[in-house]
Design a protein around this motif. Sequence first.
Motif, short mmCIF file in Angstrom:
data_model
loop_
_atom_site.label_atom_id
_atom_site.label_comp_id
_atom_site.label_asym_id
_atom_site.label_seq_id
_atom_site.Cartn_x
_atom_site.Cartn_y
_atom_site.Cartn_z
N ILE A 71 38.61 66.91 88.76
CA ILE A 71 38.61 65.76 87.85
C ILE A 71 37.79 64.62 88.46
O ILE A 71 36.85 64.14 87.85
CB ILE A 71 40.05 65.26 87.58
CG1 ILE A 71 40.98 66.42 87.19
CG2 ILE A 71 40.03 64.17 86.51
CD1 ILE A 71 40.75 66.99 85.83
N GLY A 107 38.95 61.31 78.94
CA GLY A 107 38.97 62.50 79.79
C GLY A 107 38.08 62.44 81.01
O GLY A 107 37.98 63.43 81.74
N LYS A 140 39.91 58.41 84.37
CA LYS A 140 40.37 57.05 84.66
C LYS A 140 41.87 57.02 85.03
O LYS A 140 42.26 56.45 86.04
CB LYS A 140 40.12 56.13 83.46
CG LYS A 140 38.65 56.07 83.02
CD LYS A 140 38.44 55.16 81.83
CE LYS A 140 39.16 55.61 80.56
NZ LYS A 140 38.73 56.93 80.03
N1 ATP Z 1 48.29 68.33 84.37
C1 ATP Z 1 47.03 68.57 83.99
N2 ATP Z 1 46.59 69.83 83.87
C2 ATP Z 1 45.33 70.10 83.49
N3 ATP Z 1 44.43 69.15 83.20
C3 ATP Z 1 44.80 67.87 83.31
C4 ATP Z 1 46.11 67.51 83.71
N4 ATP Z 1 46.20 66.16 83.72
C5 ATP Z 1 44.98 65.71 83.36
N5 ATP Z 1 44.15 66.74 83.10
C6 ATP Z 1 42.77 66.63 82.63
O1 ATP Z 1 42.05 65.76 83.46
C7 ATP Z 1 41.06 65.10 82.73
C8 ATP Z 1 41.10 63.61 83.02
O2 ATP Z 1 42.25 63.06 82.44
P1 ATP Z 1 42.58 61.48 82.49
O3 ATP Z 1 43.90 61.31 81.91
O4 ATP Z 1 42.36 61.01 83.87
O5 ATP Z 1 41.46 60.92 81.52
P2 ATP Z 1 41.18 59.42 81.07
O6 ATP Z 1 39.85 59.06 81.56
O7 ATP Z 1 42.29 58.55 81.47
O8 ATP Z 1 41.13 59.58 79.49
P3 ATP Z 1 41.65 58.59 78.29
O9 ATP Z 1 40.56 57.62 78.09
O10 ATP Z 1 41.74 59.50 77.14
O11 ATP Z 1 42.92 58.00 78.73
C9 ATP Z 1 41.28 65.45 81.27
O12 ATP Z 1 40.34 66.42 80.90
C10 ATP Z 1 42.67 66.02 81.26
O13 ATP Z 1 42.83 67.01 80.25
#
Ligand code: ATP
Lengths: 408, 246
Positions: B17, B38, B41
């Motif tokens: 990630i 995704g 962040k």
């Molecule tokens: N437990 C998990 N198992 C598999 N993938 C995960 C898990 N937790 C997060 N991910 C994946 O990690 C990636 C990053 O997720 P994250 O929540 O950090 O994104 P974000 O930048 O905060 O997005 P948003 O703007 O939608 O809040 C995503 O593709 C998500 O599906």
Amino acid sequence: MNIQDNYLKNKKNIFFTENENVENHREILIKIFENDRFDKKNNESLKNVNLKNFLDFNYKYLVPEETSVINNNNDNSYSIVSVNGQCTSFKDDKIEITKILDEDYNDFSKNDTIEKNDHFVNLNSLFLNSGFKIIIKKNNNIKIKISNIITDDDLTIFQKNNYICEEGSSLNLIEEYENKNNSTSNILNVIKLEKNSQLNHFLIQDNAPNHNLIITTHSSCKKDSIYNQKVYNFSEGYVRNFHYSELIETNSEADLQGIFFLKDNNTSNNKTFVKHLAENCKSNQVYKGILNDRSKATYFSNTHVDQVAQKTEGYQLSKGILLSDNASYFSKPELKIYADDVKCSHGSTIGPIDENAIFYIRSRGMSKIAATKILISSFINEELSSINDEQMAEIIQKKLVRYLSKVK
Amino acid sequence: MFLEIKDLSVKIENKNILKGLNLNINKGEVHAIMGPNGCGKSTLANVLAGKEDYEILNGKINFKNNDLFDLNIEERAQEGMFLAFQYPVEIPGVNITPFLHSAINSKRKRMNEEEIDNLSFAKLLKSKASDLGINIDMLKRSVNTGFSGGEKKRYEILQMSILNPDLAILDETDSGLDIDALKIVTNGVNKLKTKDNSFLIITHYQKLLDYIKPDYVHVMVNGSIVKSGGSEIAAEIEKDGFQKFQ
Ligand SMILES: Nc1ncnc2c1ncn2[C@@H]1O[C@H](COP(=O)(O)OP(=O)(O)OP(=O)(O)O)[C@@H](O)[C@H]1O
Ligand SMILES: [Mg+2]
């Protein structure tokens, strides 16, 4: 020694051996033991039970020297100390306490709600050596506290108690089981609620590791009566809570609730069973368990709605928190509905503690243990905050704190 | 350096990630992170707060002269880190007031400060709540339970203002807030801001940054920071999206 020999050998200190009907019934029970294959899979009364200890036990009973005391604290409140399952006779204008009678035995032996192969109940009938009968007289509102004491190690108490709440009466019954010695209590409570009566029945179970408690209740409710039961099991020894309710006349209610707190190698088997036999009745069966270490629990809940029992409301819920990977909780809700206009539901959620909630709480600065304790307390918060007896609430709170202090 | 993230790579369930992420935050600074859904962040926010589901593949994080990985979740909070969750967790049966009271006292204990008593805490909570336009009745409820989306966000900021952190990470606190609530909440943040504490603000909207002026804006794409600059970047993103950063 087999059951029959054990019985014959100890006959002299078993109740009602002179009564022909009782003896006939016991013969049937002995046959049941002889013919049963003790199929653990299909007999709920045998789950997690050590068959050898259970079938081949040393019978020992002592008649208490000092008969139990009854304190009339004030007009409406009574304290009873039941010793080795016995209680002194007492009578005033509100209640009457006597020994259990053979007619009570015969009366109960005709009941078929409890399965014929519930071997613990059968042992209770066979080896009956103690018990009392309490009648709450018409239109009285009273409170009774019973402390159950066992005097010696190795005693096997087989006790049948009868409670009769006469029309319009109301009873708050608090029972304490806090035995420290190495003994077994097998207790059957038979409760009759007459028209418009109410019984709030609290059972506080907090026995030492060597004490086995097998407690079975059979309550029957007539028109407009209410049976509320709340079980709090903090015992470190084995406990079996099997509680049956029959709603035999309209507008009656049964509420069977329990919480158990297990740790170490402890085991607890639980069952609730409500039979709706009349219209417009309500029932509620809710058990919650917290299981740590290698502890084990089972919970069978059953709602049976007879075909005449229209407008039934029946609710079942089982919830559990597993604090350890080695703890296990088996829960099986069952519904048998033969009427068409009913509202019934059941639910079951058992699992480890919510890790997201733990993270959230810790991210605010609380330790992992503190977070776990917060979540355990919140899990049963609803039940604890609804205890309206202050003294009871305090007792339960203390025991909860003790249980939580062992959670690591 | 107050917070220093060096070459951080993180994976979860076999999925990389964060990929070599770098970020430095000094005392008294406000940083904003923007990035597509995704991109990682919330993962970054959770790793900072200490969530244990992630596998740290590489990198170092220094927070107030501590190796952050030496501190567990609660120690980070007690050291002054606060995460306002994107999705605050509902905890039925846990009353807000005693919950926050224990939270503040566990922090004070670590700082060798005297615990705050019931009465003073009730006063503090009441005044902070009214600053944030939170109804006093809400303080009798269970943590986040049955709160509307906006109420949850407001309640996160209430917790923040009570705990008075050195580093506050706000993960999309503006999402779900109506315009009046946004003003109240950002006002709360601005009030809290001093030359000694820092903010890391994750958002999708320039609007928030109109109310809380960031010193730096970072663009995060696919697990790393691809561009850093001032507020003008937010305007750029608002206009053209993330296309050109990818
Ligand atoms: N437990 C998990 N198992 C598999 N993938 C995960 C898990 N937790 C997060 N991910 C994946 O990690 C990636 C990053 O997720 P994250 O929540 O950090 O994104 P974000 O930048 O905060 O997005 P948003 O703007 O939608 O809040 C995503 O593709 C998500 O599906
Ligand atoms: Mg996110």
